[in-house]
Design a protein around this motif. Structure first.
Motif, PDB file in Angstrom:
ATOM      1  N   SER A 135      -2.595  17.104  21.553  1.00 38.88           N
ATOM      2  CA  SER A 135      -2.513  16.868  20.658  1.00 38.88           C
ATOM      3  C   SER A 135      -1.878  15.052  20.570  1.00 38.88           C
ATOM      4  N   LEU A 136      -0.148  15.418  21.807  1.00 38.54           N
ATOM      5  CA  LEU A 136       0.522  14.346  21.344  1.00 38.54           C
ATOM      6  C   LEU A 136      -0.209  13.142  22.403  1.00 38.54           C
ATOM      7  N   SER A 138      -3.394  12.351  22.640  1.00 38.02           N
ATOM      8  CA  SER A 138      -4.474  11.935  21.320  1.00 38.02           C
ATOM      9  C   SER A 138      -3.690  10.820  19.761  1.00 38.02           C
ATOM     10  N   PHE A 139      -2.582  10.773  19.568  1.00 39.79           N
ATOM     11  CA  PHE A 139      -2.198   9.947  18.613  1.00 39.79           C
ATOM     12  C   PHE A 139      -1.488   9.046  19.379  1.00 39.79           C
TER      13      PHE A 139
ATOM     14  N   ASN B 280       2.225  18.185  10.590  1.00 43.53           N
ATOM     15  CA  ASN B 280       1.761  19.008  12.007  1.00 43.53           C
ATOM     16  C   ASN B 280       3.156  20.230  12.094  1.00 43.53           C
ATOM     17  N   ALA B 422      -6.005   5.291  12.508  1.00 41.37           N
ATOM     18  CA  ALA B 422      -6.310   5.928  14.025  1.00 41.37           C
ATOM     19  C   ALA B 422      -5.795   7.555  14.231  1.00 41.37           C
ATOM     20  N   GLY B 423      -4.300   6.806  13.833  1.00 40.25           N
ATOM     21  CA  GLY B 423      -3.179   8.062  14.355  1.00 40.25           C
ATOM     22  C   GLY B 423      -2.991   9.156  13.923  1.00 40.25           C
ATOM     23  N   ALA B 426      -6.090  10.967  14.129  1.00 46.44           N
ATOM     24  CA  ALA B 426      -5.748  11.735  15.401  1.00 46.44           C
ATOM     25  C   ALA B 426      -4.706  13.100  14.761  1.00 46.44           C
ATOM     26  N   LEU B 427      -3.732  12.889  14.367  1.00 48.25           N
ATOM     27  CA  LEU B 427      -2.969  13.628  14.015  1.00 48.25           C
ATOM     28  C   LEU B 427      -3.560  14.636  13.363  1.00 48.25           C
ATOM     29  N   SER B 430      -4.940  17.366  14.393  1.00 50.51           N
ATOM     30  CA  SER B 430      -3.971  17.868  16.203  1.00 50.51           C
ATOM     31  C   SER B 430      -3.768  19.350  14.313  1.00 50.51           C
ATOM     32  N   LEU B 573       2.941  24.936  19.448  1.00 50.06           N
ATOM     33  CA  LEU B 573       2.240  23.886  19.629  1.00 50.06           C
ATOM     34  C   LEU B 573       2.477  22.638  19.142  1.00 50.06           C
ATOM     35  N   PRO B 576       5.307  19.258  21.585  1.00 48.25           N
ATOM     36  CA  PRO B 576       5.913  17.728  22.739  1.00 48.25           C
ATOM     37  C   PRO B 576       5.422  16.774  21.296  1.00 48.25           C
ATOM     38  N   LEU B 577       4.687  17.142  19.632  1.00 48.89           N
ATOM     39  CA  LEU B 577       4.938  15.957  19.182  1.00 48.89           C
ATOM     40  C   LEU B 577       6.036  15.646  18.650  1.00 48.89           C
ATOM     41  N   THR B 580       8.058  13.383  20.326  1.00 50.75           N
ATOM     42  CA  THR B 580       7.906  11.987  20.258  1.00 50.75           C
ATOM     43  C   THR B 580       7.806  11.638  18.963  1.00 50.75           C
TER      44      THR B 580
END
Lengths: 318, 664
Positions: A135-136, A138-139, B280, B422-423, B426-427, B430, B573, B576-577, B580
């Motif tokens: 998920s990281l 793909s962002f 998320n 698009a970002g 994707a989020l 997730s 989960l 990692p998001l 960053t």
């Protein structure tokens, strides 16, 4: 007549995909091993693996739900549909009208979703690692890919893959800076989504090196065969996508049957070239730390944005 | 048709009154209200399919000099469709729930319907405020008093601020009085028009959840009972969008300046990214869903902004594509968000918690609900072949065909908007994977979860129906776009006929990009069926065993669901998001406390984050409200002489205003 030829070409394309996709993965493994000074598995090993897995007993986790049984089917079907949409040796296949870049991205997203749900189904922790990391990534990867599409849509006026290939093949576009930047970005995104080096390592089962494999650890037998076949199809599709867009030479029109052999030969040569380049690259680099990957993808994003910018400037803005 | 809708409106209000008087009949009355919504749905769908002409009705009562005007055209009809679907489903699901504020639910629906049917500014405001007040009271009537009061306070403050701004917008744009026909004839110009635009975006945008006024949604929407949350996210945000479309597209005249779409593009793309990112990190199912609403409203706003710009640039084909995308997304999101909030309610009811960290493995106990939730989440995450993908495809296509629009700045803005979108996409995927995976898959994280059962048959059927609607509109997007056709005709002068057919949607009548929803679904289904038949024809050995789990030892018997801490959860989960993306956006931090040697307390390991919008934007508004409330308190403590003096002063001031107005 042309429709019949399109259908025939599509059937040939489907057969080619079905036969060549596992073989391509096998070839990549062999070549990479050779470059690293190992003998590597025989070329047909991937085929043998698939047949062996198909015959083996399927072991499901005690607490697995129907999701574990359905997800491999969905992964395989979505990968196969995407593979059928990307033209290989000929343009103007029966599916040409619907072979849309955004749709192919959507199908890949469907694969990602099915894989992630399957990974969480057994309730083991290894799947979670893979999902959270993907998920990281793909962002960063999806916006970069979208900007590459943006560039292509600006050049060709559509996101239809058949149309793009046709424009790039016939149009006297010359060597475009934007397309070069787009290629670099597309390759980075492709390496990420396929889990190749330097982002993931497709040939280990070490926790630290895994991206996609960690999500399929609980699968066996036929489910695993479907998942592996899906991964091989996606690998093939990505290379075919790069070949069709960025090396659009020598694609045969589907209506001209006599031109097909030439199209098949050039397609084979292009895939060989891309595979060799990939293997050589993989033999030279080491895997990155996972938190360094966003930097790589950030560069891809910037390159893709630059590609759009260059296109605006070179085409003039009004 | 307007008379039918008027009757439906009266019936809804009547049911609200009846429920207040006879609470023991609640179940019957709510079923009736759901049926009334279904009748309204049929009436509006007929109206749209037959493309009946627009109607206006002057009501014989209302404030003197202003009156009440009702109007129905293709645009209000399409939004009515969404409101009736969402409200009907929510009312049906609310049948069996003992709700304290039950009489207010039909009133809430009536408020939304009045807003959509309004034919003048006063009626619009009346409906909008009925909707706000009813939903505020519904929030207050639910849950723990303190939490409800906190959420209600935030919601009320934002609602009042939004209402005042909207009132100001209408006053600035069109003055007081006159119905929409008169307003349409004299659109605002120059500086007034600019002020009007920003006031509308702030006023209606705060209700819809457009940034920067979006922070309250994930706090207030979850505070209401599940059916009301479903209506707030599924229908009320759409009503706010309707107000934006009505005021900016219709009443502000056919030729607003080219830059009018730019604020919508910027706000929308930021909303898409911020909402999806926040989804998320939230750990409450309903808060995740409310954050996802911000994302979807952002997507719709981007499409609206693009349509507005394209129309101003005299590109009606692009304008209708973008507006069609927006309307399809309105419908799809309305259906899916209603479904997901109702599922959240069912999960809360059955498993005893909405916190992701207390759930898990619910697919074994609630299989039908879980499958419907997966379908709804797939659509919210824009996966083919659900309706969410069709509308997002159209949004991206209109962005990709738009770059030859306007000046260089606008041209550069569009790729960046596409990038943010698009970002966000994707989020969003997730976030939905995390929501479904943690709630329904894996092992239960609390023993209470194992006590869950499938919802009762009528509710299960409702979930299946909503999920099926989302799939049908995904396979046949042309069907939904046909319903949107009258609205597109009104606002852009052209519709998608020739571009949206039975099999899919295209950007142009011939050539151009094409999304063949039905063919692709057919290929997918054919492959699945072929492999499945092959599996059935040659059955192989299959058995169940303990999960491999990388060879770890079996859990001890006193842990029936294994070691719950080894399973990835809500916080892990998104770790990692968080590292960053969460650090710059939400000041995401790991909060660890490790005991010293010899200490007996446990080690704690968690995550803290906050939405800066709440702290920097919403907090000052709340403080201003408190300050005003304190000043207003003083009035109550005045002596009799001062009270009388104040009344005289107020009277004199009013007379002075009247005198000035009379003279000018």
């Amino acid at each position: 007549m042309i429709q019949l030829a399109g259908l025939l070409a599509w059937l040939l394309h489907a057969g080619l995909v079905a036969l060549a996709a596992p073989a391509l993965t096998g070839f990549t493994r062999k070549l990479r091993a050779n470059l690293q000074g190992r003998r590597g598995p025989p070329l047909l090993q991937t085929w043998r693996d698939l047949i062996r897995l198909w015959r083996k007993e399927t072991v499901l986790a005690d607490n697995a739900s129907p999701v574990s049984e359905v997800a491999p089917l969905v992964i395989f079907a979505a990968s196969a549909t995407a593979a059928l949409l990307v033209p290989s040796f000929a343009l103007g296949l029966s599916t040409a009208a619907t072979s849309d870049l955004l749709l192919i991205t959507g199908l890949f997203a469907l694969c990602r979703a099915a894989t992630a749900l399957a990974a969480m189904d057994a309730g083991t922790w290894f799947g979670g690692i893979g999902i959270s990391r993907e998920s990281l990534l793909s962002f960063f990867a999806e916006p970069a890919l979208l900007l590459v599409f943006f560039t292509l849509a600006l050049v060709a006026g559509s996101t239809n893959l058949d149309h793009i290939a046709d424009v790039l093949r016939t149009g006297a576009l010359g060597l475009r800076v934007s397309l070069g930047l787009g290629l670099a970005a597309a390759i980075s995104v492709g390496l990420t989504t396929l889990g190749r080096l330097p982002i993931g390592n497709p040939s280990t089962h070490l926790e630290l090196a895994m991206l996609h494999e960690s999500m399929t650890l609980e699968f066996s037998g036929r489910s695993l065969a479907l998942i592996e076949a899906g991964a091989q199809l996606r690998f093939f599709t990505w290379l075919a996508l790069l070949a069709t867009i960025f090396i659009p030479f020598g694609i045969a029109p589907a209506g001209d049957i006599l031109d097909w052999p030439r199209g098949l030969l050039t397609f084979g040569a292009k895939m060989l070239l891309l595979t060799c380049a990939l293997c050589f690259f993989e033999a030279c680099v080491a895997r990155m730390r996972i938190f360094r990957v966003p930097e790589l993808l950030g560069i891809a994003l910037m390159l893709a944005l630059l590609a759009v910018l260059f296109l605006f400037v070179s085409q003039g803005y009004t | 048709m307007l008379l039918v809708l008027l009757a439906i409106l009266a019936a809804l209000v009547g049911i609200g009154v009846a429920e207040a008087a006879l609470p023991q009949l609640g179940r019957l009355l709510r079923t009736t209200a759901a049926l009334i919504c279904a009748a309204g749905l049929v009436a509006v769908a007929l109206d749209l399919v037959l493309a009946l002409p627009a109607e206006t009705l002057q009501l014989p009562f209302g404030p003197p000099g202003v009156g009440l005007t009702l109007a129905l055209d293709g645009l209000s009809g399409f939004f009515l469709l969404v409101v009736f679907i969402s409200s009907g489903a929510a009312l049906f699901a609310a049948r069996d729930e003992p709700l304290a504020g039950a009489p207010l639910i039909p009133v809430f629906v009536a408020g939304m319907v009045i807003t959509l049917l309004a034919g003048d500014g006063f009626t619009l405001f009346l409906g909008f405020e009925t909707m706000s007040a009813a939903s505020w009271l519904l929030i207050l009537s639910h849950g723990l008093p303190l939490a409800a009061a906190k959420a209600g306070r935030l919601y009320m403050t934002m609602a009042i601020a939004g209402a005042l701004t909207l009132l100001g917008a209408m006053a600035v744009g069109f003055g007081v009085g006159g119905d929409f026909a008169a307003w349409r004839a004299a659109p605002p110009t120059g500086l007034r028009a600019a002020a009007f635009l920003f006031l509308v975006l702030a006023g209606a945008g705060s209700k819809a959840g457009l940034p920067p006024l979006h922070g309250w949604l994930p706090i207030a929407h979850p505070a209401a009972p599940a059916p009301v949350s479903a209506m707030m996210s599924g229908a009320m945000t759409k009503v706010a969008l309707y107000v934006i479309v009505r005021l900016l597209f219709d009443l502000a005249g056919p030729n607003p300046p080219l830059w009018w779409g730019v604020p919508l593009l910027i706000m929308g793309s930021l909303g898409a990214l911020l909402g999806a990112a926040r989804a998320n990190f939230e750990t409450d199912i309903k808060a995740v869903l409310a954050s996802s609403t911000i994302e979807n409203i952002g997507v719709i706003a981007v499409a609206l902004g693009l349509a507005l710009t394209a129309r101003a640039a005299h590109l009606p084909l692009l304008a209708s594509l973008a507006l069609g995308a927006a309307l399809l997304h309105v419908l799809g999101h309305g259906i899916n968000k209603t479904l997901m909030f109702l599922v959240a309610g069912a999960v809360d009811h059955q498993a005893g918690s909405r916190r992701l960290d207390r759930l898990g493995g619910l697919i074994h106990f609630m299989p039908v609900t879980a499958v419907c939730a997966i379908a709804g989440a797939a659509s919210l995450a824009a996966l083919p072949p659900m309706v969410g993908f069709a509308s997002i495809w159209m949004v991206f296509q209109s962005l990709l065909t738009a770059p030859r629009l306007g000046s260089f700045v606008l041209q550069m803005l569009i790729p960046i908007v596409a990038l943010l979108l698009a970002g966000g996409g994707a989020l969003a995927l997730s976030a939905m994977l995390r929501l479904i995976g943690v709630t329904f898959l894996g092992r239960p994280r609390a023993v209470r979860t194992a006590g869950a059962h499938e919802t009762r048959l009528p509710i299960s059927l409702l979930f299946v129906g909503l999920a099926a609607a989302s799939a049908v509109f995904g396979l046949l997007p042309g069907l939904a776009l046909r319903l949107a056709s009258p609205a597109l005709q009104i606002l852009t002068g052209t519709d998608l006929s020739g571009r949206a057919g039975w099999f899919g949607v295209g950007t142009q009548a011939t050539g151009g990009a094409y999304y063949g929803a039905l063919p692709i679904a057919a290929i997918l289904a054919a492959i699945v069926a072929a492999v499945w038949l092959l599996l059935r024809r040659h059955p192989a050995l299959s058995r169940r065993a303990r999960a491999w789990d990388c060879g770890y030892a079996a859990p001890p018997p006193f842990l029936p669901f294994g070691d719950t801490t080894t399973q990835y959860g809500a916080a892990s989960l998104s770790e990692p998001l968080g590292r960053t993306l969460g650090v710059p956006l939400f000041d995401w931090q790991m909060a660890t406390s490790i005991p010293e040697p010899g200490e007996t307390r446990p080690a704690r390991f968690g995550v803290v984050w906050y939405d800066p919008v709440l702290r920097f934007l919403h907090a000052p508004v709340l403080r201003a409200r408190d300050w005003l409330a304190d000043r207003a308190e003083l009035i109550q403590r005045l002596t009799i002489r001062r009270t009388l003096a104040m009344m005289v002063a107020a009277l004199v001031a009013l007379l002075v205003i009247v005198a000035i107005l009379e003279q000018s």
